[in-house]
Enzyme design. Structure first.
Site, PDB file in Angstrom:
ATOM      1  N   LYS A 174      -4.923   4.924   9.263  1.00  0.00           N
ATOM      2  CA  LYS A 174      -4.194   6.138   9.118  1.00  0.00           C
ATOM      3  C   LYS A 174      -4.690   7.385   9.718  1.00  0.00           C
ATOM      4  O   LYS A 174      -4.189   7.814  10.636  1.00  0.00           O
ATOM      5  CB  LYS A 174      -3.544   5.981   7.822  1.00  0.00           C
ATOM      6  CG  LYS A 174      -3.001   5.067   6.953  1.00  0.00           C
ATOM      7  CD  LYS A 174      -2.089   4.116   7.514  1.00  0.00           C
ATOM      8  CE  LYS A 174      -1.446   3.115   6.772  1.00  0.00           C
ATOM      9  NZ  LYS A 174      -1.960   2.381   5.615  1.00  0.00           N
TER      10      LYS A 174
ATOM     11  N   ASP B 299      -6.785   6.207  -4.120  1.00  0.00           N
ATOM     12  CA  ASP B 299      -6.391   5.393  -2.714  1.00  0.00           C
ATOM     13  C   ASP B 299      -6.056   6.718  -1.783  1.00  0.00           C
ATOM     14  O   ASP B 299      -4.740   6.976  -1.935  1.00  0.00           O
ATOM     15  CB  ASP B 299      -5.255   4.549  -3.083  1.00  0.00           C
ATOM     16  CG  ASP B 299      -4.797   3.759  -1.688  1.00  0.00           C
ATOM     17  OD1 ASP B 299      -5.375   4.202  -0.543  1.00  0.00           O
ATOM     18  OD2 ASP B 299      -3.921   3.047  -1.650  1.00  0.00           O
TER      19      ASP B 299
ATOM     20  N   TRP C 253       1.837   0.542  -2.692  1.00  0.00           N
ATOM     21  CA  TRP C 253       0.625   0.486  -2.783  1.00  0.00           C
ATOM     22  C   TRP C 253       0.079   0.625  -4.206  1.00  0.00           C
ATOM     23  O   TRP C 253      -0.813  -0.174  -4.478  1.00  0.00           O
ATOM     24  CB  TRP C 253      -0.241   1.227  -1.825  1.00  0.00           C
ATOM     25  CG  TRP C 253       0.356   1.249  -0.479  1.00  0.00           C
ATOM     26  CD1 TRP C 253       1.108   1.987   0.334  1.00  0.00           C
ATOM     27  CD2 TRP C 253       0.440   0.024   0.447  1.00  0.00           C
ATOM     28  NE1 TRP C 253       1.487   1.516   1.712  1.00  0.00           N
ATOM     29  CE2 TRP C 253       1.139   0.031   1.806  1.00  0.00           C
ATOM     30  CE3 TRP C 253      -0.212  -1.240   0.117  1.00  0.00           C
ATOM     31  CZ2 TRP C 253       1.255  -0.809   2.578  1.00  0.00           C
ATOM     32  CZ3 TRP C 253      -0.212  -2.194   1.266  1.00  0.00           C
ATOM     33  CH2 TRP C 253       0.414  -2.062   2.369  1.00  0.00           C
TER      34      TRP C 253
HETATM   35  C1  LIG Z   1      -1.592   1.442   4.480  1.00  0.00           C
HETATM   36  C2  LIG Z   1      -1.956   1.612   2.929  1.00  0.00           C
HETATM   37  C3  LIG Z   1      -2.488   0.521   2.351  1.00  0.00           C
HETATM   38  C4  LIG Z   1      -3.025  -0.920   2.895  1.00  0.00           C
HETATM   39  O1  LIG Z   1      -4.197  -0.926   3.662  1.00  0.00           O
HETATM   40  P1  LIG Z   1      -4.512  -2.164   4.180  1.00  0.00           P
HETATM   41  O2  LIG Z   1      -5.638  -1.709   4.932  1.00  0.00           O
HETATM   42  O3  LIG Z   1      -3.496  -2.778   4.985  1.00  0.00           O
HETATM   43  O4  LIG Z   1      -4.942  -3.008   3.049  1.00  0.00           O
HETATM   44  C5  LIG Z   1      -2.765   0.848   0.991  1.00  0.00           C
HETATM   45  N1  LIG Z   1      -2.646   2.323   0.613  1.00  0.00           N
HETATM   46  C6  LIG Z   1      -2.102   3.024   1.421  1.00  0.00           C
HETATM   47  C7  LIG Z   1      -1.832   4.300   0.691  1.00  0.00           C
HETATM   48  C8  LIG Z   1      -1.699   2.879   2.357  1.00  0.00           C
HETATM   49  O5  LIG Z   1      -1.211   3.870   3.284  1.00  0.00           O
END
Ligand SMILES: *Cc1c(COP(=O)(O)O)cnc(C)c1O
Length: 355
Positions: A190, A166, A99
């Protein structure tokens, strides 16, 4: 048989969230209509959106000068929106996984990106430390929890530049010092709700500093000004996120959630370290309390398939590791009850007895 949901995302939600969402699918807030068919501008839904934003501010102790937004496009959309809105010339990024590197790739469209450190050579099994940040960086971007590799930065780095993060897979798992950040973003699927909405926390003064034109939908100011109702927001996911936030408050807020998360993670890591069949894949000091990654020990490699079947038969769902790491990953987000972690540990012990 009881199912124990260890999926990495979309992932386990509290029973409270699911029950209240189910009720609202039939009758939303006594309107006699389903949440699936009400206007996002109805007073009942505006109240939901307002309450959810207020609760995020309250639970994370967000200071004045920050806005909370509900956007579409997933966390992946933020990989481009963040630099589009915040990157003037140069930004620093930490490469701790898939990511993080996706975020780096997008940021390069907008300016000079200084990748201050990377653990790619070790398949992202640890968090690089001791990196230095150029003083003329517009911001430092990092991924607080690396969902795929099970590493986590459970702190708000003390750096001379502002932070962009993020937090998709560990937001609300601990208290955060929001004042260090210009921007925090998190896909809901999540730790917050169903897929379809991304929570963004942005410092107002950080906006409007770049020279480039920004398309309307990608400009945070559009959504700040319209309180996330410039276009139709993801109504159902926002409703479910509100239920999760209410449940978080009932649990005692982020301090209590963190305490519980630390306990759950310790139970599982202790077993991984004790059990002769398994070993953890993340560096001990960087172990995530949200995603616990482990593999079979060298001498027991051939038992991987068998354990996967054994665990599935015991009701464990979603513990297969990401294809880039292999082995197993147990995601034990906020909503995961301790009893499910204990059930997984019992399964690991029972499997060990057979070998
Ligand atoms: C799941 C995840 C993403 C991707 O998220 P999307 O909503 O599918 O774009 C990005 N960063 C992290 C840390 C994640 O766990």
């Amino acid at each position: 048989m009881k199912k124990h949901n260890f999926y990495a995302g979309p992932s386990i939600l509290s029973e409270y969230t699911i029950k209240n969402t189910a009720i609202a699918v039939e009758d939303f807030a006594g309107t006699g209509l389903s949440i699936l068919e009400v206007s996002h501008r109805s007073k009942e839904f505006v109240a939901v959106s307002d309450e959810a934003r207020a609760l995020i501010k309250e639970l994370l102790d967000i200071p004045a000068g920050y806005d909370v937004l509900f956007l579409g496009g997933g966390a992946s959309m933020q990989f481009c929106m963040a630099p589009f809105n915040l990157l003037k010339k140069k930004a620093s990024y930490l490469d701790t996984g898939t990511w993080a590197s996706n975020a780096i790739k997008e940021a390069k469209f907008f300016g000079e990106i200084d990748v201050v450190a990377s653990s790619k050579e070790a398949n992202y099994s640890y968090i690089p430390k001791g990196y230095s940040i150029a003083g003329d960086s517009d911001y430092f971007h990092f991924t607080s929890n690396n969902t795929i590799y099970g590493t986590e930065m459970r702190y708000d780095p003390d750096l001379k530049v502002r932070l962009v993060c993020d937090m998709s897979s560990d937001i609300f798992s601990r208290p955060i010092d929001i004042s260090k950040y210009d921007l925090i973003y998190a896909g809901a699927q999540k730790n917050l709700g169903p897929a379809g909405v991304t929570v963004v926390i942005v410092r107002e003064e950080a906006l409007g500093q770049v020279d480039r034109p920004i398309p309307t939908m990608l400009d945070y100011r559009t959504h700040v000004k319209k309180e996330s109702m410039f276009n139709t927001p993801p109504v159902l996911p926002i409703f479910s996120v509100l239920q999760t936030l209410k449940w978080y408050k009932m649990q005692g807020g982020v301090e209590a959630l963190e305490q519980n998360n630390l306990e759950k993670a310790a139970i599982l890591y202790d077993e991984i370290d004790r059990n002769k069949l398994f070993k953890g894949t993340a560096a001990t000091e960087d172990r995530s309390i949200m995603n616990v990654c482990f593999v079979m020990n060298e001498a027991y490699q051939e038992l991987e398939e068998e354990f996967a079947k054994f665990a599935a038969a015991a009701g464990m769902v979603g513990i297969k590791g990401h294809r880039s790491v292999g082995g197993f990953r147990a995601s034990i987000y906020n909503a995961m009850p301790k009893t499910s972690v204990e059930a997984l540990v019992q399964t690991m012990k029972a499997f060990e007895k057979q070998h």
